[in-house]
Every structure is written in C-alpha cells, then in structure tokens.
Write a protein that holds these residues in place. Structure first.
Motif, PDB file in Angstrom:
ATOM      1  N   LEU A 216       0.820  -1.205   0.000  1.00 19.26           N
ATOM      2  CA  LEU A 216       0.000   0.000   0.000  1.00 19.26           C
ATOM      3  C   LEU A 216       0.859   1.262   0.000  1.00 19.26           C
ATOM      4  O   LEU A 216       0.591   2.203  -0.757  1.00 19.26           O
ATOM      5  CB  LEU A 216      -0.918  -0.007   1.228  1.00 19.26           C
ATOM      6  CG  LEU A 216      -1.826   1.207   1.413  1.00 19.26           C
ATOM      7  CD1 LEU A 216      -2.820   1.304   0.276  1.00 19.26           C
ATOM      8  CD2 LEU A 216      -2.545   1.140   2.751  1.00 19.26           C
ATOM      9  N   VAL A 217       1.918   1.272   0.822  1.00 21.96           N
ATOM     10  CA  VAL A 217       2.721   2.486   0.973  1.00 21.96           C
ATOM     11  C   VAL A 217       3.674   2.682  -0.198  1.00 21.96           C
ATOM     12  O   VAL A 217       3.722   3.758  -0.803  1.00 21.96           O
ATOM     13  CB  VAL A 217       3.509   2.434   2.305  1.00 21.96           C
ATOM     14  CG1 VAL A 217       4.504   3.589   2.391  1.00 21.96           C
ATOM     15  CG2 VAL A 217       2.549   2.491   3.485  1.00 21.96           C
ATOM     16  N   ASN A 218       4.442   1.646  -0.532  1.00 23.46           N
ATOM     17  CA  ASN A 218       5.533   1.788  -1.495  1.00 23.46           C
ATOM     18  C   ASN A 218       5.139   1.516  -2.943  1.00 23.46           C
ATOM     19  O   ASN A 218       5.965   1.728  -3.840  1.00 23.46           O
ATOM     20  CB  ASN A 218       6.688   0.869  -1.112  1.00 23.46           C
ATOM     21  CG  ASN A 218       7.325   1.268   0.201  1.00 23.46           C
ATOM     22  OD1 ASN A 218       7.456   2.447   0.507  1.00 23.46           O
ATOM     23  ND2 ASN A 218       7.705   0.281   1.002  1.00 23.46           N
ATOM     24  N   LYS A 219       3.928   1.057  -3.181  1.00 25.03           N
ATOM     25  CA  LYS A 219       3.487   0.828  -4.557  1.00 25.03           C
ATOM     26  C   LYS A 219       2.243   1.645  -4.885  1.00 25.03           C
ATOM     27  O   LYS A 219       2.267   2.504  -5.770  1.00 25.03           O
ATOM     28  CB  LYS A 219       3.239  -0.662  -4.792  1.00 25.03           C
ATOM     29  CG  LYS A 219       4.512  -1.504  -4.756  1.00 25.03           C
ATOM     30  CD  LYS A 219       4.243  -2.953  -5.111  1.00 25.03           C
ATOM     31  CE  LYS A 219       5.523  -3.773  -5.105  1.00 25.03           C
ATOM     32  NZ  LYS A 219       5.271  -5.201  -5.439  1.00 25.03           N
ATOM     33  N   THR A 220       1.153   1.399  -4.154  1.00 23.17           N
ATOM     34  CA  THR A 220      -0.101   2.072  -4.495  1.00 23.17           C
ATOM     35  C   THR A 220      -0.018   3.569  -4.212  1.00 23.17           C
ATOM     36  O   THR A 220      -0.299   4.393  -5.096  1.00 23.17           O
ATOM     37  CB  THR A 220      -1.266   1.442  -3.706  1.00 23.17           C
ATOM     38  OG1 THR A 220      -1.228   0.023  -3.873  1.00 23.17           O
ATOM     39  CG2 THR A 220      -2.587   1.972  -4.201  1.00 23.17           C
ATOM     40  N   MET A 221       0.348   3.925  -2.980  1.00 20.83           N
ATOM     41  CA  MET A 221       0.446   5.349  -2.641  1.00 20.83           C
ATOM     42  C   MET A 221       1.549   6.041  -3.436  1.00 20.83           C
ATOM     43  O   MET A 221       1.380   7.184  -3.881  1.00 20.83           O
ATOM     44  CB  MET A 221       0.708   5.513  -1.142  1.00 20.83           C
ATOM     45  CG  MET A 221      -0.478   5.201  -0.265  1.00 20.83           C
ATOM     46  SD  MET A 221      -0.129   5.553   1.496  1.00 20.83           S
ATOM     47  CE  MET A 221      -1.751   5.245   2.201  1.00 20.83           C
ATOM     48  N   GLU A 222       2.669   5.359  -3.629  1.00 20.50           N
ATOM     49  CA  GLU A 222       3.781   5.969  -4.374  1.00 20.50           C
ATOM     50  C   GLU A 222       3.391   6.212  -5.823  1.00 20.50           C
ATOM     51  O   GLU A 222       3.758   7.246  -6.409  1.00 20.50           O
ATOM     52  CB  GLU A 222       5.006   5.059  -4.293  1.00 20.50           C
ATOM     53  CG  GLU A 222       6.273   5.673  -4.857  1.00 20.50           C
ATOM     54  CD  GLU A 222       6.735   6.891  -4.096  1.00 20.50           C
ATOM     55  OE1 GLU A 222       7.387   7.749  -4.731  1.00 20.50           O
ATOM     56  OE2 GLU A 222       6.442   6.988  -2.897  1.00 20.50           O
ATOM     57  N   ASP A 223       2.652   5.292  -6.425  1.00 21.94           N
ATOM     58  CA  ASP A 223       2.191   5.487  -7.791  1.00 21.94           C
ATOM     59  C   ASP A 223       1.251   6.698  -7.886  1.00 21.94           C
ATOM     60  O   ASP A 223       1.344   7.501  -8.823  1.00 21.94           O
ATOM     61  CB  ASP A 223       1.466   4.225  -8.278  1.00 21.94           C
ATOM     62  CG  ASP A 223       0.922   4.371  -9.686  1.00 21.94           C
ATOM     63  OD1 ASP A 223       1.724   4.442 -10.630  1.00 21.94           O
ATOM     64  OD2 ASP A 223      -0.324   4.439  -9.837  1.00 21.94           O
ATOM     65  N   LEU A 289      -7.524   4.688  -4.563  1.00 19.48           N
ATOM     66  CA  LEU A 289      -6.639   4.458  -3.427  1.00 19.48           C
ATOM     67  C   LEU A 289      -7.441   4.325  -2.146  1.00 19.48           C
ATOM     68  O   LEU A 289      -7.121   3.484  -1.289  1.00 19.48           O
ATOM     69  CB  LEU A 289      -5.642   5.605  -3.308  1.00 19.48           C
ATOM     70  CG  LEU A 289      -4.655   5.533  -2.137  1.00 19.48           C
ATOM     71  CD1 LEU A 289      -3.809   4.278  -2.226  1.00 19.48           C
ATOM     72  CD2 LEU A 289      -3.782   6.777  -2.090  1.00 19.48           C
ATOM     73  N   GLU A 290      -8.461   5.133  -1.982  1.00 18.95           N
ATOM     74  CA  GLU A 290      -9.296   5.045  -0.785  1.00 18.95           C
ATOM     75  C   GLU A 290      -9.992   3.690  -0.707  1.00 18.95           C
ATOM     76  O   GLU A 290     -10.075   3.067   0.368  1.00 18.95           O
ATOM     77  CB  GLU A 290     -10.324   6.181  -0.799  1.00 18.95           C
ATOM     78  CG  GLU A 290     -11.119   6.317   0.482  1.00 18.95           C
ATOM     79  CD  GLU A 290     -10.269   6.744   1.660  1.00 18.95           C
ATOM     80  OE1 GLU A 290     -10.667   6.467   2.817  1.00 18.95           O
ATOM     81  OE2 GLU A 290      -9.212   7.348   1.430  1.00 18.95           O
ATOM     82  N   GLU A 291     -10.449   3.199  -1.857  1.00 20.43           N
ATOM     83  CA  GLU A 291     -11.091   1.889  -1.868  1.00 20.43           C
ATOM     84  C   GLU A 291     -10.105   0.778  -1.547  1.00 20.43           C
ATOM     85  O   GLU A 291     -10.409  -0.145  -0.772  1.00 20.43           O
ATOM     86  CB  GLU A 291     -11.745   1.651  -3.229  1.00 20.43           C
ATOM     87  CG  GLU A 291     -12.895   2.626  -3.542  1.00 20.43           C
ATOM     88  CD  GLU A 291     -13.434   2.423  -4.953  1.00 20.43           C
ATOM     89  OE1 GLU A 291     -12.874   1.565  -5.671  1.00 20.43           O
ATOM     90  OE2 GLU A 291     -14.409   3.119  -5.314  1.00 20.43           O
TER      91      GLU A 291
END
Length: 294
Positions: A216-223, A289-291
């Motif tokens: 979540l932190v290093n892939k989804t949020m970073e993207d 991202l929220e989902e």
C-alpha cells in the motif's frame, strides 16, 4: 661485316650470375607495404594507361588498367551516401529545437515559481484536490511509521520463536537424561513447543500485515504520488504560459505581437489540456486508493 657483328652482339645471351638470382634476395615486408600504400594513396589508376611499347609506340599497345586485377590493387573508398549531409543537418536542427524548447519552458517555469514564492504571481488552486493530496501525504507518513514498527515487531517475534524452539529442545533433552525430573522437564518442553507453534502462527499473520502495508505504501500510494508530481508540474507550466499570455495580451498589437500572441495562445491551450487531464487522473487515483486502503 661490322653490321653482322653488331647484330650478333645484340642477340647474344648474357649469363646472369648468382648475384642476379631473385631467390637470394631477402624478403622485405616493409617494401611490400610501401608499395600497397602507394597504390592506395596514389593517383587513380583506372584513369591511366600502360603502354606496352617504347616511347612513341603505336596505339595498339595501350592496355586499359581497369582490366588488370591483382592483390595489390584496391578499389577507391566509397564516398558518402547521397543525401547524408542533409540527414545529419536535419538531426542537428531537430536536437537544437528540442534544447531550445526545453530552455524556454524551464525559464518560464522558474520565473513563475519564483513569482509564486515571493507573492508576486497568481497560482491556480483546486482546494478540494489540494486537500486530498495533503491528506494522502500525511497518511503515507503515518503508514510508513506503522510499517517500520511492524517490521521491528517481526524481527523480535522471529527471535522469540527461535529462542522458544531451542528452549523446548533443551527441556526435552533434559527430560531424557534426568529421570528424577523427567515429568517436569517434559511438561516445560511441551509448553515451549506449544508457545513456538502459536508464535509461528502470529509471525505469519504479522508478515502478511507487513506485506500488505508495504504494498500500500511503497506501490499504491507511491504510484498515486508520482501522478500528483506530474500534475503539479503541469499546473506550474499552465500558470507560466497563462501569465505569459496575459502579459502579451496587454502589450501593443502590431504584426509581430499578434504572431507571438497566437503562438502563446496555442501553447497555453496545449498546457491547459495537459493540466486538466492530469487533474482528472489524480482525482480518479485518489478515489481508487481510498477503496484499496479500506
């Protein structure tokens, strides 16, 4: 009689001594290389002729050298392909235009950024989107802290499970070697093995949690934040070209100014389209991202 003697002398064979034997000459590789160099760097032999007779020979003795083939003759080096200079010039002009556009764009964006920092320039702001972006950055910082603590917990749990496993083995060994305390040592050995088994289950759950938070932190949020950075760059370019267009609109309207105004209008529209597209992309990624976070 004298004529006969001269004729006979002219036709006499002159013996060649051992000094004239070609087999006794030492091989000279340098001479051969020099001859080849002369053949390559010398005049074009295809444009000359070899006369078989002596001086003043007839035309029948002329042999065109274009028909002579041998290892010492090399064809002239091929010339540049037709149109090669035009291609190179076109590539150079294209690269120069790219550098020129990059320099102008960098200058405009730097000027706009400094104007915003010193409060002399206007800035396009989407309050709702800016609030969501700031909230995302704050959430990412908090999740990174949780991820750091979860990894530390995983390391400690792993050490604890390894210690409990070793302690269970030690108690089991003592129960075999100490008959008077066999029951007590056996009970402790079983207890440590049970704790080790439960610890391995807990360790697997924590590992799954760490893996999920890391994704979540290093892939989804970073993207999503990468798209946000592109959006912010597009916003800066949009404001820079908007300011440039406003300045040209307030200037004189001669022929050259009108031409510059049209070019500025075209560039402004292009950056406006890019800015609006990236703004829509950021809004969609924040929603997804929220989902995914839930």
């Amino acid at each position: 009689m004298s004529d006969g003697i001269l004729s006979k002398a002219a036709t006499m064979e002159i013996p060649i001594s051992s000094n004239g034997d070609t087999s006794s000459l030492p091989e000279d590789d340098g001479l051969e290389q020099d001859l080849q160099q002369v053949m390559v760097s010398g005049p074009n032999l295809n444009e000359t002729s070899i006369v078989s007779g002596g001086y003043g020979g007839t035309a029948e003795g002329i042999i065109p050298t274009g028909t002579i083939k041998g290892p010492g003759l090399h064809p002239p080096p091929p010339g540049p392909p037709p149109g090669g200079e035009e291609v190179v010039r076109g590539i150079a002009v294209e690269k120069f235009d790219i550098v020129k556009k990059w320099g102008i764009n960098t200058y405009k964006c730097t000027k706009q950024l400094l104007s915003e920092r010193f409060g002399r320039g206007s800035r396009t702001v989407d309050l709702e989107l800016e609030t969501q972006i700031e909230l995302l950055r704050e959430t990412k910082r908090k999740y990174e802290s949780v991820l750091h603590l979860a990894r530390a917990l995983t390391a400690h749990l792993y050490s604890l499970v390894q210690t409990q496993h070793a302690l269970g083995d030690a108690f089991a060994d003592l129960s075999q070697k100490s008959p008077e305390l066999q029951e007590e040592f056996g009970y402790n050995a079983e207890t440590q093995k049970l704790l080790c088994k439960n610890g391995e289950t807990l360790l697997g759950a924590v590992n799954f949690f760490v893996s999920s938070i890391n994704t979540l932190v290093n892939k989804t949020m970073e993207d999503t934040l990468m798209t946000v950075k592109q959006y912010e760059t597009a916003r800066l370019e949009y404001d820079a070209y908007r300011t440039d267009l406003e300045e040209l609109s307030m200037g004189p309207r001669d022929a050259s100014a009108v031409s510059r105004l049209d070019a500025a209008q075209s560039q402004f529209q292009s950056h406006k389209d890019k800015y609006e597209k990236l703004r829509a992309d950021v809004a969609i990624k924040l929603k997804f991202l929220e989902e995914n976070k839930v």
